[in-house]
Design a protein around this motif. Structure first.
Motif, PDB file in Angstrom:
ATOM      1  N   PRO A   1     -12.775   3.872  -7.433  1.00 38.59           N
ATOM      2  CA  PRO A   1     -12.055   4.282  -6.225  1.00 38.59           C
ATOM      3  C   PRO A   1     -10.569   4.471  -6.509  1.00 38.59           C
ATOM      4  CG  PRO A   1     -13.555   2.467  -5.746  1.00 38.59           C
ATOM      5  CD  PRO A   1     -13.511   2.609  -7.232  1.00 38.59           C
ATOM      6  N   ALA A   2     -10.008   5.524  -5.962  1.00 36.83           N
ATOM      7  CA  ALA A   2      -8.613   5.863  -6.240  1.00 36.83           C
ATOM      8  C   ALA A   2      -7.662   4.706  -5.958  1.00 36.83           C
ATOM      9  CB  ALA A   2      -8.210   7.090  -5.415  1.00 36.83           C
ATOM     10  N   ILE A   3      -7.884   3.995  -4.877  1.00 36.09           N
ATOM     11  CA  ILE A   3      -6.943   2.943  -4.472  1.00 36.09           C
ATOM     12  C   ILE A   3      -6.879   1.817  -5.490  1.00 36.09           C
ATOM     13  CG2 ILE A   3      -8.551   1.527  -3.119  1.00 36.09           C
ATOM     14  CD1 ILE A   3      -4.972   2.553  -2.089  1.00 36.09           C
ATOM     15  N   PHE A   4      -7.929   1.655  -6.301  1.00 37.92           N
ATOM     16  CA  PHE A   4      -7.940   0.632  -7.342  1.00 37.92           C
ATOM     17  C   PHE A   4      -7.686   1.219  -8.734  1.00 37.92           C
ATOM     18  CE2 PHE A   4     -10.922  -0.916  -4.023  1.00 37.92           C
ATOM     19  CZ  PHE A   4     -10.143  -1.972  -3.563  1.00 37.92           C
ATOM     20  N   SER A   5      -7.555   2.540  -8.825  1.00 33.22           N
ATOM     21  CA  SER A   5      -7.369   3.200 -10.115  1.00 33.22           C
ATOM     22  C   SER A   5      -5.896   3.394 -10.470  1.00 33.22           C
ATOM     23  CB  SER A   5      -8.073   4.566 -10.110  1.00 33.22           C
ATOM     24  OG  SER A   5      -9.455   4.426  -9.891  1.00 33.22           O
ATOM     25  N   TYR A   6      -5.063   3.588  -9.449  1.00 28.66           N
ATOM     26  CA  TYR A   6      -3.629   3.714  -9.687  1.00 28.66           C
ATOM     27  C   TYR A   6      -3.021   2.314  -9.711  1.00 28.66           C
ATOM     28  CZ  TYR A   6      -4.333   8.621  -8.406  1.00 28.66           C
ATOM     29  OH  TYR A   6      -4.765   9.925  -8.351  1.00 28.66           O
TER      30      TYR A   6
ATOM     31  N   GLY B   1      -9.391   5.731   6.405  1.00 30.35           N
ATOM     32  CA  GLY B   1      -9.293   6.690   7.511  1.00 30.35           C
ATOM     33  C   GLY B   1      -7.911   7.277   7.716  1.00 30.35           C
ATOM     34  N   HIS B   2      -6.874   6.702   7.075  1.00 33.17           N
ATOM     35  CA  HIS B   2      -5.504   7.125   7.381  1.00 33.17           C
ATOM     36  C   HIS B   2      -4.636   7.451   6.172  1.00 33.17           C
ATOM     37  CE1 HIS B   2      -6.808   4.850  10.943  1.00 33.17           C
ATOM     38  NE2 HIS B   2      -5.961   5.580  11.626  1.00 33.17           N
ATOM     39  N   LEU B   3      -5.082   7.143   4.962  1.00 35.54           N
ATOM     40  CA  LEU B   3      -4.212   7.282   3.794  1.00 35.54           C
ATOM     41  C   LEU B   3      -4.728   8.347   2.831  1.00 35.54           C
ATOM     42  CD1 LEU B   3      -1.728   6.074   2.255  1.00 35.54           C
ATOM     43  CD2 LEU B   3      -3.373   4.608   1.047  1.00 35.54           C
ATOM     44  N   TRP B   4      -3.776   9.128   2.305  1.00 37.14           N
ATOM     45  CA  TRP B   4      -4.067  10.092   1.243  1.00 37.14           C
ATOM     46  C   TRP B   4      -3.134   9.835   0.068  1.00 37.14           C
ATOM     47  CZ3 TRP B   4      -7.960  13.706   1.609  1.00 37.14           C
ATOM     48  CH2 TRP B   4      -8.472  13.954   2.889  1.00 37.14           C
TER      49      TRP B   4
ATOM     50  N   ARG C   1      -8.790  10.488  -0.891  1.00 41.81           N
ATOM     51  CA  ARG C   1      -8.908   9.327  -0.012  1.00 41.81           C
ATOM     52  C   ARG C   1      -8.988   8.066  -0.893  1.00 41.81           C
ATOM     53  NH1 ARG C   1      -7.316   9.672   5.199  1.00 41.81           N
ATOM     54  NH2 ARG C   1      -8.627  11.004   6.519  1.00 41.81           N
ATOM     55  N   PRO C   2      -8.664   6.899  -0.337  1.00 41.22           N
ATOM     56  CA  PRO C   2      -8.669   5.673  -1.142  1.00 41.22           C
ATOM     57  C   PRO C   2      -9.955   5.393  -1.892  1.00 41.22           C
ATOM     58  CG  PRO C   2      -7.500   5.278   0.893  1.00 41.22           C
ATOM     59  CD  PRO C   2      -8.093   6.657   1.006  1.00 41.22           C
TER      60      PRO C   2
END
Length: 273
Positions: free
Chosen positions: A91-96, A119-122, A132-133
């Motif tokens: 998942p992107a949010i844990f990859s960066y 639902g709200h972050l890009w 998306r996250p």
């Protein structure tokens, strides 16, 4: 509809130990075009062509060339069921894993906060456009400001055009309210979105100052990244749905109405003494 945009981090890792991806980024075909363009650049100019594009050291060049050779764009989310593909993505949010993302600390968020993020972050991206996250991403190197000519466009801004803004504002879906974009991205990434917003959309840019000089906020890159991550985390914790609520943000900074724009398109926060 409130949507927040942030810049990616150059430092990445594959991390799917806690959560698995829930989908793929919205533009797989365009990502595949860019990957092909990077391969063509290497074939034509050798690794030093990539080094000039990426502006990296020899050590980082070797690491990112290896990543490029291993990169396999996921064209359909059903491919995520393949164990070989699943090992490459997370998942992107844990990859960066840059400063901003460490400040955001998604790994210690609750499920409600993570759902708000989804639902709200890009996260904006030179390679993916926007994600998306919980979209599946692979480690890569390609900044939005890179001078990579693709598909008749002289750079990535021209290549992406207005499709990122369309995805963020959901122009292909009926909406009962206009889109409000909370801009927490750097100038490099924000200009891939803000000039292309539909007329009905509103952009609110948050500025974080470490003090004042000649009556204007003094911005510092590292401090701003930390503050942006804190702002995203605060928004998720408070389930923010209205941009006017951002003035209540108080994690190390205080809203300064006298420095902010009258139309609330720019909100300035100054570090607490």
């Amino acid at each position: 509809m409130l949507q927040a945009i942030i810049s990616p981090a150059k430092q990445m890792a594959t991390n799917s130990e806690t959560f698995l991806p829930k989908g793929i980024p919205p533009f797989p075909a365009k990502t595949a075009q860019l990957v092909n363009a990077l391969h063509e650049l290497e074939h034509r100019d050798g690794p030093f062509g990539l080094k000039a594009l990426w502006r990296v050291s020899d050590k980082l060049l070797a690491e990112n060339v290896e990543r490029l050779h291993a990169f396999s764009p996921v064209m359909d989310e059903r491919e995520l069921d393949d164990p070989a593909t699943a090992r490459l993505v997370s998942p992107a949010i844990f990859s960066y894993v840059g400063i901003q993302f460490r400040s955001m600390a998604p790994e210690v968020m609750g499920l409600d906060e993570l759902e708000w993020l989804q639902g709200h972050l890009w996260v904006l991206s030179g390679l993916y456009g926007c994600v998306r996250p919980f979209d599946a991403v692979e480690p890569y190197r390609l900044e939005m400001g890179a001078k990579l000519a693709v598909d008749g466009a002289r750079d990535l801004y021209g290549f992406w055009g207005d499709v990122i803004a369309q995805a963020i504002c959901g122009n292909d879906e009926p909406r009962h309210e206009p889109c409000t974009v909370i801009n927490l991205a750097s100038v490099e990434y924000a200009k891939a979105v803000l000039p292309h917003l539909p007329a009905s959309a509103k952009a609110v840019t948050c500025v974080f100052g470490e003090g004042l000089r000649n009556g204007k906020p003094v911005q510092r890159a590292t401090a701003s990244k930390i503050a942006r991550g804190s702002m995203v985390r605060w928004m998720a914790e408070h389930a923010v749905e209205d941009a006017r609520d951002l003035t209540r943000f108080d994690v190390g900074y205080t809203f300064a109405p006298e420095l902010s724009s009258a139309d609330e398109s720019t909100l300035v926060f100054v570090r607490n003494d």
